[in-house]
Design a protein around this motif. Structure first.
Motif, short mmCIF file in Angstrom:
data_model
loop_
_atom_site.label_atom_id
_atom_site.label_comp_id
_atom_site.label_asym_id
_atom_site.label_seq_id
_atom_site.Cartn_x
_atom_site.Cartn_y
_atom_site.Cartn_z
N ASP A 3 1.11 -1.28 0.08
CA ASP A 3 0.27 -0.23 -0.06
C ASP A 3 0.71 1.07 0.07
O ASP A 3 0.21 2.55 0.21
CB ASP A 3 -0.50 0.35 1.03
N GLN A 31 -7.66 1.32 -8.20
CA GLN A 31 -8.69 1.14 -7.04
C GLN A 31 -8.69 0.69 -5.58
O GLN A 31 -7.47 -0.44 -5.91
CB GLN A 31 -10.24 0.10 -7.49
N GLY A 32 -8.33 0.85 -4.32
CA GLY A 32 -7.28 0.41 -3.66
C GLY A 32 -5.91 0.29 -2.96
O GLY A 32 -5.34 -0.24 -1.91
N ARG A 33 -5.37 1.16 -4.35
CA ARG A 33 -4.35 1.60 -3.16
C ARG A 33 -3.85 2.89 -3.46
O ARG A 33 -5.02 3.94 -3.96
CB ARG A 33 -3.30 1.20 -4.90
N GLU A 34 -2.72 2.97 -2.80
CA GLU A 34 -2.54 4.64 -2.43
C GLU A 34 -1.70 5.20 -3.76
O GLU A 34 -0.74 4.38 -4.28
CB GLU A 34 -1.69 4.93 -1.09
N ASP A 109 3.62 -4.27 -9.58
CA ASP A 109 4.19 -5.46 -8.77
C ASP A 109 5.11 -6.43 -9.15
O ASP A 109 5.78 -6.90 -8.48
CB ASP A 109 2.46 -6.71 -8.81
#
Length: 244
Positions: A3, A31-34, A109
């Motif tokens: 994150d 979405q869902g990541r900083e 990733d």
């Protein structure tokens, strides 16, 4: 680690019509990541400032606008973004919409999972949407570059990249650096991981670069990078050893 903040740098010139949808797509992909978005406006003469002011006012994440007073080129725009970045990784994407933001998380990733010996993740385009002459010119340029620099990269011209911020800041920057990131990262003592991506057609506007201008400049840049690698040894990995 997953994150940690990612800085997404968009070098662009006169891409006001493409930016809102591109930012929408980045928001969906991340979405869902900083993350933060840094748009480096390379001396645009269109409505880019007004578009970015509107985008910054309505987004829950940071949309930052770095502006060059005059056009300095894509590589120096990436440099501006790298030094402005607050994240540990910089992901780059072209502002014309041809790069699909859905690949940004995959590149980030892949870089993280590759481990500490890897400095960058490079996108490599499949199903190119450029004109046939542009594809042939790009294919020849990539072949020639790999023969001379041995960077083991099929397509360094793809704007989709993820690079550790501190490594990106150390690279020598000149007008053309963005086409030699794998070779320059290897020069710093790191390896490069590759990810296939699918290219798209430009939505609005036209390219700021011509085939022959880019080709001639690319030959000069290739000679410069070859000279740099001949005159400078690969950078050693150094760490302090404690004694007592």
């Amino acid at each position: 680690m997953a994150d940690a903040l990612i800085s997404i740098v968009i070098p662009c010139r006169n891409e006001a019509a493409n930016l809102p949808l591109l930012i929408d797509e980045i928001a969906a992909a991340m979405q869902g990541r900083e993350f933060e978005i840094i748009v480096v406006d390379d001396g645009s003469s269109d409505d880019t400032p007004a578009v970015l002011a509107a985008e910054a006012g309505k987004r829950p994440f940071a949309v930052r606008h770095m502006r060059h007073a005059s056009s300095c080129g894509q590589s120096l725009a990436v440099r501006t973004g790298a030094w402005a970045a607050r994240g540990e990784i910089v992901a780059t994407i072209d502002g014309d919409g041809q790069n699909d933001p859905q690949y940004i998380p995959a590149l980030v990733d892949a870089l993280r999972q590759a481990g500490p010996n890897y400095g960058a993740a490079q996108g490599q385009r499949l199903k190119r949407r450029d004109s046939k002459p542009k594809q042939l010119a790009s294919r020849f340029a990539n072949w020639l570059r790999n023969v001379i620099l041995h960077d083991e990269t099929r397509d360094t011209g793809c704007g989709l990249k993820a690079v550790h911020t501190q490594i990106l800041r150390r690279l020598p920057f000149f007008d053309g650096t963005h086409r030699f990131v794998p070779a320059l990262v290897i020069q710093e003592g790191y390896r490069v991981v590759h990810c296939d991506v699918v290219d798209r057609s430009r939505r609005h506007g036209k390219s700021n670069y011509g085939i022959f201008d880019r080709g001639l400049q690319g030959v000069l840049d290739l000679g410069g990078v070859w000279w740099l690698r001949r005159r400078r040894r690969r950078m050693p990995r150094a760490e302090e050893v404690g004694h007592g």
